[in-house]
Design a protein around this motif. Structure first.
Motif, PDB file in Angstrom:
ATOM      1  N   LYS A  43     111.029  82.170 -12.696  1.00  0.00           N
ATOM      2  CA  LYS A  43     109.973  83.193 -12.940  1.00  0.00           C
ATOM      3  C   LYS A  43     108.558  82.838 -12.398  1.00  0.00           C
ATOM      4  O   LYS A  43     107.853  83.435 -12.145  1.00  0.00           O
ATOM      5  CB  LYS A  43     109.729  83.657 -14.455  1.00  0.00           C
ATOM      6  N   GLU A  44     108.331  81.417 -12.472  1.00  0.00           N
ATOM      7  CA  GLU A  44     107.204  80.938 -12.013  1.00  0.00           C
ATOM      8  C   GLU A  44     106.615  80.736 -10.600  1.00  0.00           C
ATOM      9  O   GLU A  44     105.790  80.454 -10.049  1.00  0.00           O
ATOM     10  CB  GLU A  44     106.988  79.216 -12.652  1.00  0.00           C
ATOM     11  N   GLN A  45     107.794  81.239 -10.050  1.00  0.00           N
ATOM     12  CA  GLN A  45     107.616  81.114  -8.439  1.00  0.00           C
ATOM     13  C   GLN A  45     107.414  82.325  -7.655  1.00  0.00           C
ATOM     14  O   GLN A  45     106.263  82.681  -8.105  1.00  0.00           O
ATOM     15  CB  GLN A  45     108.889  80.290  -7.676  1.00  0.00           C
ATOM     16  N   ILE A  46     108.130  82.856  -6.837  1.00  0.00           N
ATOM     17  CA  ILE A  46     108.154  84.117  -6.379  1.00  0.00           C
ATOM     18  C   ILE A  46     107.433  85.383  -7.140  1.00  0.00           C
ATOM     19  O   ILE A  46     106.603  85.906  -6.708  1.00  0.00           O
ATOM     20  CB  ILE A  46     108.704  84.482  -5.229  1.00  0.00           C
ATOM     21  N   GLY A  47     108.237  85.463  -8.154  1.00  0.00           N
ATOM     22  CA  GLY A  47     108.025  86.474  -9.087  1.00  0.00           C
ATOM     23  C   GLY A  47     106.530  86.363  -9.628  1.00  0.00           C
ATOM     24  O   GLY A  47     105.978  87.462  -9.769  1.00  0.00           O
ATOM     25  N   ALA A  48     106.146  85.312 -10.103  1.00  0.00           N
ATOM     26  CA  ALA A  48     104.855  85.071 -10.356  1.00  0.00           C
ATOM     27  C   ALA A  48     103.772  85.561  -9.708  1.00  0.00           C
ATOM     28  O   ALA A  48     102.638  86.032  -9.983  1.00  0.00           O
ATOM     29  CB  ALA A  48     104.589  83.627 -11.143  1.00  0.00           C
ATOM     30  N   ASN A  49     103.989  85.089  -8.228  1.00  0.00           N
ATOM     31  CA  ASN A  49     102.902  85.477  -7.292  1.00  0.00           C
ATOM     32  C   ASN A  49     102.719  86.920  -7.180  1.00  0.00           C
ATOM     33  O   ASN A  49     101.558  87.436  -6.962  1.00  0.00           O
ATOM     34  CB  ASN A  49     103.568  84.921  -5.963  1.00  0.00           C
ATOM     35  N   HIS A 279     110.199  85.913   6.725  1.00  0.00           N
ATOM     36  CA  HIS A 279     110.913  86.153   5.384  1.00  0.00           C
ATOM     37  C   HIS A 279     110.332  85.236   4.225  1.00  0.00           C
ATOM     38  O   HIS A 279     109.908  85.764   3.340  1.00  0.00           O
ATOM     39  CB  HIS A 279     112.481  85.841   5.373  1.00  0.00           C
ATOM     40  N   TYR A 280     110.094  83.863   4.384  1.00  0.00           N
ATOM     41  CA  TYR A 280     109.704  82.941   3.311  1.00  0.00           C
ATOM     42  C   TYR A 280     108.332  82.981   3.232  1.00  0.00           C
ATOM     43  O   TYR A 280     107.620  82.565   2.122  1.00  0.00           O
ATOM     44  CB  TYR A 280     110.429  81.754   3.589  1.00  0.00           C
ATOM     45  N   GLU A 281     107.603  83.554   4.212  1.00  0.00           N
ATOM     46  CA  GLU A 281     106.179  83.268   4.444  1.00  0.00           C
ATOM     47  C   GLU A 281     105.531  84.608   3.431  1.00  0.00           C
ATOM     48  O   GLU A 281     104.644  84.632   2.836  1.00  0.00           O
ATOM     49  CB  GLU A 281     105.449  83.597   5.631  1.00  0.00           C
ATOM     50  N   MET A 282     106.533  85.663   3.030  1.00  0.00           N
ATOM     51  CA  MET A 282     106.351  86.635   2.179  1.00  0.00           C
ATOM     52  C   MET A 282     106.352  86.170   0.661  1.00  0.00           C
ATOM     53  O   MET A 282     106.090  86.960  -0.188  1.00  0.00           O
ATOM     54  CB  MET A 282     107.404  87.834   2.445  1.00  0.00           C
ATOM     55  N   TYR A 283     106.895  84.955   0.492  1.00  0.00           N
ATOM     56  CA  TYR A 283     106.733  84.554  -0.927  1.00  0.00           C
ATOM     57  C   TYR A 283     105.386  83.882  -1.561  1.00  0.00           C
ATOM     58  O   TYR A 283     105.282  84.396  -2.692  1.00  0.00           O
ATOM     59  CB  TYR A 283     107.850  83.185  -0.898  1.00  0.00           C
ATOM     60  N   ASP A 284     104.826  83.459  -0.669  1.00  0.00           N
ATOM     61  CA  ASP A 284     103.353  82.951  -1.357  1.00  0.00           C
ATOM     62  C   ASP A 284     102.198  82.971  -0.077  1.00  0.00           C
ATOM     63  O   ASP A 284     101.259  82.364  -0.607  1.00  0.00           O
ATOM     64  CB  ASP A 284     103.776  81.585  -1.593  1.00  0.00           C
ATOM     65  N   GLU A 285     102.469  83.218   1.034  1.00  0.00           N
ATOM     66  CA  GLU A 285     101.254  83.353   1.907  1.00  0.00           C
ATOM     67  C   GLU A 285     100.242  84.396   1.592  1.00  0.00           C
ATOM     68  O   GLU A 285     100.551  85.412   1.637  1.00  0.00           O
ATOM     69  CB  GLU A 285     101.667  83.367   3.508  1.00  0.00           C
ATOM     70  N   PRO A 286      99.018  84.101   0.906  1.00  0.00           N
ATOM     71  CA  PRO A 286      98.025  85.193   0.511  1.00  0.00           C
ATOM     72  C   PRO A 286      97.905  86.146   1.456  1.00  0.00           C
ATOM     73  O   PRO A 286      97.797  87.239   1.125  1.00  0.00           O
ATOM     74  CB  PRO A 286      96.860  84.251   0.361  1.00  0.00           C
ATOM     75  N   GLU A 287      97.713  85.792   2.768  1.00  0.00           N
ATOM     76  CA  GLU A 287      97.537  86.952   3.775  1.00  0.00           C
ATOM     77  C   GLU A 287      98.542  88.022   3.522  1.00  0.00           C
ATOM     78  O   GLU A 287      98.522  89.218   3.440  1.00  0.00           O
ATOM     79  CB  GLU A 287      97.412  86.564   5.197  1.00  0.00           C
TER      80      GLU A 287
END
Length: 304
Positions: A43-49, A279-287
């Motif tokens: 939960k602290e990873q993609i979900g939290a973002n 795909h994986y840039e949708m996890y945490d890249e702010p833009e």
């Protein structure tokens, strides 16, 4: 604001975080979204973002560790059971419907990667869900069947033999979701950009978390091989649907899966393709994450 919650799930308890808008105590009942996260994540990873950004825009967001994973209970550990993953969402909704300040008639789901398939599968038959959002959705059944070089039936035969040996020995077998390091990936001949970006997110300080083990109980693979996240979705998932996709098509299959879901769903409302994103840039890249959340916020405000 962040509240740590426990979600009762029969004999198991799920660890959860409820992200709330700063004005949550203003008196008006809030819209809320349950997040269904990617396989292997906590939960602290993609979900939290995503949850923290939704809360900043006025929507309460609940993210949890699945049963058998992260800080949640459940034995054996590291089990990825797609049916239990769906049930986890419904148990999370149980908690939201009784949480003060949350409007029980305005609850949606947001599924990311594998969580997208789990969210759709749950929403088909849990119509407490009033709106379904997905970001780079994956159907884990399609993915697992496609990754088996000798075909899914041969894979099931091998898993059956392995389960017999486990029963005799009293042990269990865990396998990697990903190589643990970029060096391990290179040694295995894995050089594609998606695999390397996945490792860079999950297995480095960028996105890694001590509770995300990068291990999967192999006996759960037989469940994944027989799973169909979208079974009967064309008949049962009547809720409004938002699909957000990464424009750079890689090897995860999320673009094709998202388009298949879009065409299958009875009530598709909005389709967004974020050009340049993987795909994986949708996890945490702010833009990319900010662009997705802005669109998702509009969707939930209009449909919850």
């Amino acid at each position: 604001m962040l509240q740590h919650l426990t979600i009762p799930r029969g004999p198991v308890e799920l660890a959860a975080d409820l992200h709330l808008p700063d004005n949550a105590d203003s008196g008006a009942p809030l819209r809320a979204v349950v997040l269904s996260t990617p396989g292997s994540s906590v939960k602290e990873q993609i979900g939290a973002n995503y949850a923290s950004r939704l809360a900043a825009r006025g929507i309460a967001a609940l993210v949890f560790d699945p049963a058998h994973q992260g800080r949640s209970g459940g034995e054996p550990r590291d089990l990825e059971d797609p049916y239990r993953r769906g049930e986890d969402i419904s148990y999370a909704i149980d908690v939201l419907t009784t949480t003060p300040g949350i409007d029980p008639q305005r609850i949606g789901v947001l599924g990311i990667c594998a969580g997208g398939g789990y969210a759709v599968h749950t929403a088909r038959t849990d119509h407490r869900v009033k709106a379904v959002g997905t970001v780079v959705p994956i159907d884990m059944g399609t993915s697992f069947r496609g990754f088996r070089p000798d075909g899914p039936a041969a894979a099931l035969n091998a898993l059956a033999d392995a389960r017999i040996e486990e029963a005799r020995s009293g042990g269990t077998t865990r396998v990697n979701w990903l190589p643990d390091t970029l060096q391990d990936a290179t040694a295995a001949g894995l050089t594609d950009i998606d695999t390397l970006q996945a490792i860079t997110y999950y297995r480095t300080e960028r996105g890694g978390n001590e509770h995300s083990t990068n291990r999967r109980l192999s006996r759960g693979d037989s469940l994944l091989l027989g799973y169909d996240a979208f079974h009967l979705a064309d008949q049962l998932m009547t809720q409004p649907l938002q699909v957000v996709l990464a424009g750079r098509i890689g090897n995860t299959g999320s673009y094709d899966t998202g388009m298949r879901l879009w065409k299958l769903a009875p009530n598709p409302v909005d389709l967004m393709v974020i050009e340049g994103a993987g795909h994986y840039e949708m996890y945490d890249e702010p833009e990319y994450v900010d662009a997705a959340v802005e669109r998702l916020t509009s969707f939930y405000v209009s449909n919850l």
